[in-house]
Write an enzyme that holds these catalytic residues in place. Structure first.
Site, PDB file in Angstrom:
ATOM      1  N   CYS A   2       0.837  -1.187   0.000  1.00  0.00           N
ATOM      2  CA  CYS A   2       0.000   0.000   0.000  1.00  0.00           C
ATOM      3  C   CYS A   2       0.884   1.253   0.000  1.00  0.00           C
ATOM      4  CB  CYS A   2      -0.938   0.089   1.191  1.00  0.00           C
ATOM      5  SG  CYS A   2      -1.893  -1.401   1.471  1.00  0.00           S
ATOM      6  N   ARG A  27       2.922   0.049  -5.316  1.00  0.00           N
ATOM      7  CA  ARG A  27       2.765  -0.610  -4.018  1.00  0.00           C
ATOM      8  C   ARG A  27       1.451  -1.375  -3.903  1.00  0.00           C
ATOM      9  NH1 ARG A  27       5.434   1.182   0.571  1.00  0.00           N
ATOM     10  NH2 ARG A  27       7.367   2.199   0.006  1.00  0.00           N
ATOM     11  N   TRP A  74      -2.942  -2.684  -1.499  1.00  0.00           N
ATOM     12  CA  TRP A  74      -2.729  -4.095  -1.829  1.00  0.00           C
ATOM     13  C   TRP A  74      -3.371  -4.860  -0.681  1.00  0.00           C
ATOM     14  CZ3 TRP A  74      -0.129  -8.413   0.226  1.00  0.00           C
ATOM     15  CH2 TRP A  74       0.014  -9.488  -0.667  1.00  0.00           C
ATOM     16  N   ASN A  98      -0.477   1.568   5.833  1.00  0.00           N
ATOM     17  CA  ASN A  98       0.329   0.614   5.073  1.00  0.00           C
ATOM     18  C   ASN A  98       0.955  -0.338   6.087  1.00  0.00           C
ATOM     19  OD1 ASN A  98       2.250  -0.719   3.483  1.00  0.00           O
ATOM     20  ND2 ASN A  98       3.706   0.960   3.662  1.00  0.00           N
ATOM     21  N   GLY A  99       0.712  -1.642   5.939  1.00  0.00           N
ATOM     22  CA  GLY A  99       1.286  -2.609   6.874  1.00  0.00           C
ATOM     23  C   GLY A  99       0.224  -3.590   7.335  1.00  0.00           C
ATOM     24  N   GLU A 479      13.883 -18.203 -12.836  1.00  0.00           N
ATOM     25  CA  GLU A 479      13.468 -16.840 -13.185  1.00  0.00           C
ATOM     26  C   GLU A 479      12.494 -16.858 -14.368  1.00  0.00           C
ATOM     27  OE1 GLU A 479      13.291 -14.018 -12.182  1.00  0.00           O
ATOM     28  OE2 GLU A 479      13.434 -12.562 -13.794  1.00  0.00           O
ATOM     29  N   LYS A 483       8.724 -15.417 -14.206  1.00  0.00           N
ATOM     30  CA  LYS A 483       8.241 -14.388 -15.137  1.00  0.00           C
ATOM     31  C   LYS A 483       6.950 -14.847 -15.793  1.00  0.00           C
ATOM     32  CE  LYS A 483       9.987 -11.580 -14.260  1.00  0.00           C
ATOM     33  NZ  LYS A 483      11.145 -11.329 -13.422  1.00  0.00           N
ATOM     34  N   GLU A 486       3.912 -15.034 -13.303  1.00  0.00           N
ATOM     35  CA  GLU A 486       3.372 -13.791 -12.750  1.00  0.00           C
ATOM     36  C   GLU A 486       2.656 -12.929 -13.782  1.00  0.00           C
ATOM     37  OE1 GLU A 486       7.550 -11.253 -12.233  1.00  0.00           O
ATOM     38  OE2 GLU A 486       5.944 -10.895 -10.844  1.00  0.00           O
ATOM     39  N   HIS A 502      14.270 -37.298 -10.975  1.00  0.00           N
ATOM     40  CA  HIS A 502      13.958 -37.619  -9.576  1.00  0.00           C
ATOM     41  C   HIS A 502      12.503 -37.296  -9.234  1.00  0.00           C
ATOM     42  CE1 HIS A 502      18.131 -38.558  -8.871  1.00  0.00           C
ATOM     43  NE2 HIS A 502      18.451 -37.412  -9.459  1.00  0.00           N
ATOM     44  N   LYS A 602       4.327  -4.081  -7.111  1.00  0.00           N
ATOM     45  CA  LYS A 602       5.748  -3.972  -7.467  1.00  0.00           C
ATOM     46  C   LYS A 602       6.619  -4.073  -6.223  1.00  0.00           C
ATOM     47  CE  LYS A 602       9.243  -3.059 -10.150  1.00  0.00           C
ATOM     48  NZ  LYS A 602       9.749  -4.242 -10.866  1.00  0.00           N
TER      49      LYS A 602
HETATM   50  O1  M6R Z   1      12.229  -4.986  -4.857  1.00  0.00           O
HETATM   51  P1  M6R Z   1      12.768  -6.378  -4.685  1.00  0.00           P
HETATM   52  O2  M6R Z   1      13.833  -6.711  -5.655  1.00  0.00           O
HETATM   53  O3  M6R Z   1      13.199  -6.636  -3.278  1.00  0.00           O
HETATM   54  O4  M6R Z   1      11.540  -7.318  -4.976  1.00  0.00           O
HETATM   55  C1  M6R Z   1      11.653  -8.702  -4.828  1.00  0.00           C
HETATM   56  C2  M6R Z   1      10.497  -9.419  -5.473  1.00  0.00           C
HETATM   57  O5  M6R Z   1       9.290  -8.990  -4.914  1.00  0.00           O
HETATM   58  C3  M6R Z   1      10.463  -9.186  -6.988  1.00  0.00           C
HETATM   59  O6  M6R Z   1      11.650  -9.549  -7.605  1.00  0.00           O
HETATM   60  C4  M6R Z   1       9.299  -9.983  -7.601  1.00  0.00           C
HETATM   61  O7  M6R Z   1       9.537 -11.348  -7.477  1.00  0.00           O
HETATM   62  C5  M6R Z   1       9.120  -9.575  -9.075  1.00  0.00           C
HETATM   63  N1  M6R Z   1       7.748  -9.234  -9.319  1.00  0.00           N
HETATM   64  C6  M6R Z   1       9.504 -10.649 -10.022  1.00  0.00           C
HETATM   65  O8  M6R Z   1       9.356 -10.244 -11.348  1.00  0.00           O
END
Ligand code: M6R
Length: 607
Positions: A2, A27, A74, A98-99, A479, A483, A486, A502, A602
């Protein structure tokens, strides 16, 4: 998570609050709202969904008022509905948060037992009622907040507005960030300096447990023990410009395409080309004393850390522990004296990573932060700052921050190796030469965009996708899978190629595309063997490799992505591009919201 903004202004504040929220939408974007005091009453406008919806509500029903608070959410407690949208309010008090208030259940029951009427499922609303109760009992706002704050457990940044004190705002923070901004006859509260950047550059960062009273007569900060304290006002240096998408359809595409430039920018800060040296912007720190390295991060940043573990161990022969930040504190990690903890974070605000940083600092570790936002909490709290120079990353899916993190971590690995006497000047020269090739190689990799777009349809129809890699390509497989899930909402998993037999190989059938990341090199043949085991069971393989690798193993694949030849050191940086592009084009083919995918934000500022 947030984002919150507050303005004690000279003129109507609604437009500026909305503008502040636009800078904080990273946020969270589940709902948004604004409250002001108008003619002796608290007025609110709220809307579920993205900020654009709140904009429409405000256009239909404009909001006056020179003092106001605003929030982009959020969801943690309660669904993303208008009713759960902040600001929460009683007739006397409005509040944004926020929190997470961890003891909200007993507090909620207490309030209900006293006959208070609660309208939402949020933890935030109870704080609003607790403050309101104190005011109804005759306390002034400052005394009321002083009584309520110690009752709250968990993490919070709060901005509070009072019906009967329209020339006052109170802010408080514990575990979540909050800054105070000083303007010309105005004062502000914000989750970060960026939110306030168009209003002011004069910022003070509140410490843990601080709370602050903004009035027309001045601003007073108190510490957690309620002692009046001074917090320095600094120039934030944050840019007030809103970033646009340029000629791209999405921020993510723009950020993928920025990589040759921003990685070059980052490398410029770490490579001394004329002297063939790799250096760090921490000249006074002696890396030779480091006995053990602990890396902690989340999500994509964690995968950058996984790649770095290979490098640190291979080049410097220093043992590396790596943890996802949310697990680190809770497994009683053993940290040796003289250890270095590296936190990696694009935002520098991720709550789990920040908590790990503080935990390790308290245990006497030296903290190095590889961070993209220079004004962030991690950048300020670390002992050693190793900035990435990726520029603002807006798309929720991290792309350019990842490759810039890898560039910095490669430089750190080389410096650690030098400090440990494990790298000769000739070897350092070779590393400089390889790293210097990265921007051009990234450009080359971007040249595969059309080919990747053309094959994305085949992946877009899948329900499950697997990614395989070995060595530093294993974190890339993870990774790639992250990607894809998400932004396209397709279930995807990354595996170490050798692990398939395995268990996961049982998942293989003709409906599961398997993306194999295998540049030619020392591990190529082993990976190809695993790939063939998949093909033997009807698996549909997409091979990402260079011309040599594709000539050797491309036959029988449903598609191949031919990459430029890259030295094994830089391959993980260069091969990030095709996995990013593949996820991007699959998401576009599926019509998802690429830059703001569902359920995500984000910056993840709750644990
Ligand atoms: O701001 P940060 O790098 O600490 O964020 C970490 C993760 O939240 C961030 O990398 C998240 O996994 C991304 N959305 C991945 O694309």
């Amino acid at each position: 998570m947030c984002g919150i903004v507050g303005i004690l202004g000279k003129d109507d504040v609604a437009d500026r609050l909305l503008d502040g929220l636009k800078r904080l939408e990273y946020r969270g974007y589940d709902s948004a709202g604004i409250a002001t005091v108008v003619d002796g009453a608290i007025e609110r406008r709220r809307a579920s969904g993205k900020l654009v919806n709140l904009g429409k509500v405000l256009a239909a029903e404009p909001l006056a008022g020179v003092t106001g608070i605003a929030h982009t959410r959020w969801a943690t407690h309660g669904g993303p509905t208008t009713n759960n949208a902040h600001p929460h309010a009683t007739d006397r008090v409005a509040l944004v948060h926020n929190g997470i208030i961890e003891n909200f259940k007993p507090l909620r029951e207490e309030l209900l037992a006293r006959g208070r009427k609660l309208e939402s499922q949020t933890d935030t609303e109870i704080v609003c009622h607790l403050v309101s109760e104190q005011i109804e009992a005759g306390l002034d706002p400052v005394e009321a907040v002083k009584v309520v704050l110690p009752r709250l457990h968990g993490a919070f940044a709060l901005a509070i507005l009072f019906r009967d004190h329209p020339d006052m705002l109170i802010g408080a923070r514990l575990g979540s960030p909050l800054v105070v901004g000083y303007g010309d006859g105005e004062t502000y509260l914000g989750s970060d300096a960026l939110a306030l950047a168009p209003l002011t550059q004069r910022i003070s960062y509140l410490d843990e447990g601080d709370w602050v009273v903004l009035t027309r007569g001045g601003t007073q900060v108190y510490d957690q023990a309620n002692n009046p304290v001074e917090r320095a006002i600094v120039n934030s240096g944050a840019s007030g410009q809103l970033i646009d998408k340029g000629n791209h359809r999405h921020f993510m595409a723009k950020e993928i395409y920025e990589q040759p430039i921003v990685v070059a920018q980052t490398l410029r800060a770490y490579l001394q080309r004329l002297e063939d040296k790799v250096t760090l912007p921490i000249p006074d720190f002696d890396l030779s004393v480091i006995k053990r390295v602990t890396i902690v991060a989340c999500g994509t940043s964690y995968y950058a850390g996984m790649v770095a573990k290979y490098w640190f161990e291979q080049f410097a022969r220093v043992a590396v522990d790596i943890d996802v930040a949310s697990e680190f504190r809770y497994r009683a990690p053993v940290m040796e004296d003289g250890g270095l903890m590296i936190v990696i974070s694009q935002s520098g605000e991720t709550a789990d990573t920040l908590a790990a940083l503080r935990h390790a600092k308290a245990e006497g570790q030296t903290i190095a932060a590889v961070v993209n936002v220079p004004t962030s909490t991690m950048a300020r709290e670390a002992d050693l700052l190793l900035p990435t120079h990726a520029g603002p990353e807006i798309g929720v899916a991290s792309t350019k921050a990842f490759t810039c993190q890898l560039a910095v971590l490669a430089a750190l690995a080389a410096n650690l190796a030098k400090a440990k006497g494990r790298m000769t000047p000739e070897e350092e020269k070779a590393i400089v030469a390889h790293l210097a090739e990265v921007p051009a190689a990234l450009n080359d990799a971007l040249g595969r965009d059309e080919a990747i777009e053309a094959m994305a349809g085949a992946v877009a129809v899948a329900r499950d996708v697997l990614y395989l890699g070995r060595g530093t390509d294993y974190p890339l497989a993870l990774e790639g899978a992250l990607k894809l899930k998400e932004i396209s909402y397709i279930h995807a998993e990354g595996y170490a190629a050798g692990e398939m037999k395995h268990g996961p190989i049982a998942l293989i059938d003709e409906h599961v595309p398997v993306i194999v990341i295998a540049p030619s090199g020392p591990l190529f043949e082993k990976t190809v063997s695993n790939m063939q085991e998949v093909q033997a069971r009807g698996g549909k393989v997409v091979l990402i490799s260079d011309a040599e690798g594709i000539a050797a193993a491309g036959e029988g694949c449903i598609a191949t992505i031919e990459m430029p030849k890259a030295h094994p050191l830089i391959a993980p940086i260069v091969y990030a591009v095709p996995v990013q592009l593949l996820a991007y084009h699959v998401a576009v083919a599926k019509g998802t919201d690429v830059d703001q995918p569902r359920n995500l934000a984000k910056s993840v500022t709750v644990e």
